[in-house]
Scaffold this active site. Structure first.
Site, PDB file in Angstrom:
ATOM      1  N   THR A  30       0.901  -0.972  -0.052  1.00  0.00           N
ATOM      2  CA  THR A  30       0.056  -0.005  -0.083  1.00  0.00           C
ATOM      3  C   THR A  30       0.747   1.140   0.023  1.00  0.00           C
ATOM      4  O   THR A  30       0.359   2.286  -0.266  1.00  0.00           O
ATOM      5  CB  THR A  30      -0.971  -0.052   1.180  1.00  0.00           C
ATOM      6  N   ASP A  31       2.041   1.279   0.465  1.00  0.00           N
ATOM      7  CA  ASP A  31       2.801   2.225   0.678  1.00  0.00           C
ATOM      8  C   ASP A  31       3.020   3.081  -0.646  1.00  0.00           C
ATOM      9  O   ASP A  31       3.056   4.405  -0.677  1.00  0.00           O
ATOM     10  CB  ASP A  31       4.145   2.023   1.384  1.00  0.00           C
ATOM     11  N   GLY A 111      16.702 -11.350   3.932  1.00  0.00           N
ATOM     12  CA  GLY A 111      15.740 -12.084   2.733  1.00  0.00           C
ATOM     13  C   GLY A 111      14.511 -12.611   3.490  1.00  0.00           C
ATOM     14  O   GLY A 111      13.951 -13.688   3.266  1.00  0.00           O
ATOM     15  N   GLY A 113      11.923 -10.376   4.706  1.00  0.00           N
ATOM     16  CA  GLY A 113      10.767  -9.361   4.733  1.00  0.00           C
ATOM     17  C   GLY A 113      10.653  -8.653   6.095  1.00  0.00           C
ATOM     18  O   GLY A 113       9.674  -8.128   6.386  1.00  0.00           O
ATOM     19  N   SER A 115      12.878  -5.963   6.650  1.00  0.00           N
ATOM     20  CA  SER A 115      13.826  -5.061   6.390  1.00  0.00           C
ATOM     21  C   SER A 115      14.988  -4.964   6.735  1.00  0.00           C
ATOM     22  O   SER A 115      15.580  -3.783   7.495  1.00  0.00           O
ATOM     23  CB  SER A 115      13.061  -3.834   7.245  1.00  0.00           C
ATOM     24  N   SER A 116      15.936  -5.873   6.594  1.00  0.00           N
ATOM     25  CA  SER A 116      17.344  -5.791   6.635  1.00  0.00           C
ATOM     26  C   SER A 116      18.040  -4.443   5.990  1.00  0.00           C
ATOM     27  O   SER A 116      18.887  -3.952   6.404  1.00  0.00           O
ATOM     28  CB  SER A 116      18.125  -7.128   6.658  1.00  0.00           C
ATOM     29  N   ASP A 161       9.346   0.738   4.980  1.00  0.00           N
ATOM     30  CA  ASP A 161      10.687   0.201   5.592  1.00  0.00           C
ATOM     31  C   ASP A 161      11.353   1.431   6.473  1.00  0.00           C
ATOM     32  O   ASP A 161      11.609   1.227   7.688  1.00  0.00           O
ATOM     33  CB  ASP A 161      11.433  -0.637   4.782  1.00  0.00           C
TER      34      ASP A 161
HETATM   35  C1  GLA Z   1       8.987  -4.116   0.753  1.00  0.00           C
HETATM   36  C2  GLA Z   1       9.364  -2.579   0.280  1.00  0.00           C
HETATM   37  C3  GLA Z   1       8.095  -1.753   1.138  1.00  0.00           C
HETATM   38  C4  GLA Z   1       6.609  -2.196   0.837  1.00  0.00           C
HETATM   39  C5  GLA Z   1       6.774  -3.558   1.330  1.00  0.00           C
HETATM   40  C6  GLA Z   1       5.379  -4.420   0.906  1.00  0.00           C
HETATM   41  O1  GLA Z   1       9.194  -4.292   2.159  1.00  0.00           O
HETATM   42  O2  GLA Z   1      10.467  -2.071   0.440  1.00  0.00           O
HETATM   43  O3  GLA Z   1       8.409  -0.558   0.674  1.00  0.00           O
HETATM   44  O4  GLA Z   1       6.152  -2.023  -0.433  1.00  0.00           O
HETATM   45  O5  GLA Z   1       7.716  -4.360   0.513  1.00  0.00           O
HETATM   46  O6  GLA Z   1       4.357  -3.761   1.995  1.00  0.00           O
END
Ligand code: GLA
Length: 350
Positions: A30-31, A111, A113, A115-116, A161
């Protein structure tokens, strides 16, 4: 970090900083549609220390590699891009980061999900600011991290993130309006526990699929005559031909509404309502947005079957982690039962 820096580079670090990974509780994909999301920082962090030097050089204690890099040169498509990119963004903003030796250590899994990459980008920016004495506010830091990711690392990500890592506070969920970057913090109620479980299959080589999702969403907004899908109302769906594009839009429109409802449920400490929204979000990501995998779907099913109030994939999808809402006093037992049925899964955060 100080001792490790001295051991690696033979001198003391001049500046150090750290930044957390995040779990997105609800509101994925959604971002970049100017929408809403609800992340929470993890207790896992990436640490960066640096000192002035004759050249730019980075060492990762996690993979044991040392490499020279050049923030003024094009990206190299390796891990040093996540150090060079943020420094390049600071240079663009007139912040004269001198050549530095950089040391990195992280317990944010890659890897997964969670946000490393953002944790590394934000930690590099904060350490560089500490070194130079320059000041940027938390939102500008997030923007610089996102720009590094977009322009240097090749992922057309939104700002979720980097905002979570830069602006988030531990133990708090962050309601993020990705159009205005307005952020509202809410303490996670004591009756809520979010377990983050890795399904055992890494997310890999998904940049192409991710960028394609983003392109589809932008195309849909254009067709609907909107600035972004954030502005789409459910009634507009029928003006799109049935099929993939309509399904993508249905996810984004539904997910934005779910995030706002979830924030209300969190503030009301209503775990059942919050959990139901999470599970609905997973179905939508799996069926309409098509970013789930068999391993993620199975883990969500088990998480729910073993008593979670809600469960969903978190982040971009295509592998990595599931987040589940459980009662704090059930967490260990719940994970024992879930883990027994998924031998490859492991708990990132319980
Ligand atoms: C990754 C992207 C984010 C976001 C998510 C899904 O983490 O870096 O900006 O789009 O996927 O919500």
């Amino acid at each position: 970090m100080k001792a490790a820096f001295e051991k690696t580079y033979g001198c003391a670090p001049e500046a150090a900083a750290s930044a957390p990974g995040r779990v997105n509780l609800i509101g994925d994909h959604t971002d970049y549609a100017d929408g809403f999301c609800l992340p929470m920082p993890l207790a896992r962090r990436t640490h960066v220390a640096m000192a002035r030097s004759a050249r730019f050089r980075a060492t990762s204690l996690d993979n044991g590699e040392t490499r020279d890099f050049d923030p003024k040169a094009p990206p190299r498509r390796d891990w040093t891009d996540y150090v060079a990119g943020p420094i390049a963004e600071l240079l663009k903003r007139g912040i004269e980061v001198p050549p530095v030796e950089v040391l990195i250590r992280s317990d944010v899994p890659q890897g997964a999900g969670v946000s490393s990459s953002a944790a590394l980008e934000i930690a590099v920016i904060r350490a560089s600011l500490a070194l130079t004495g320059a000041v940027l506010d938390d939102i500008e830091i997030a923007r610089a991290g996102q720009a590094a990711e977009n322009l240097y690392c090749g992922l057309q990500c939104g700002i979720l993130d980097q905002m979570a890592s830069s602006v988030g506070r531990e133990g708090h969920a962050l309601l993020l309006d990705c159009r205005t970057n307005e952020a509202r913090l809410a303490a996670v109620p004591e009756s809520f526990r979010f377990a983050v479980i890795h399904c055992g299959v890494e997310r890999r080589l998904v940049d192409g699929a991710y960028n394609a999702r983003r392109a589809a969403v932008e195309e849909a907004a254009r067709r609907l005559g909107l600035r972004a899908l954030r502005d789409a109302a459910p009634a507009m769906l029928s003006s799109l031909p049935e099929g993939e594009l309509r399904a993508r839009v249905r996810h984004v429109v539904g997910e934005n509404a779910r995030v706002l409802a979830a924030f209300d449920a969190l503030e009301a400490a209503d775990a059942d309502a919050f959990g139901a929204l999470m599970t609905e979000s997973h179905r939508s990501l799996a069926e309409d947005y098509e970013v789930s995998t068999e391993a993620l779907d199975r883990l969500v099913e088990t998480a729910l079957g073993e008593g979670a109030r809600g469960a969903r994939l978190t982040g971009a999808g295509f592998g990595g982690c599931v987040v589940a809402l459980i009662a704090p006093d059930e967490a260990e037992d719940w994970w024992r039962r879930v883990g027994a049925r998924h031998p490859k899964a492991w708990a990132v955060s319980l």
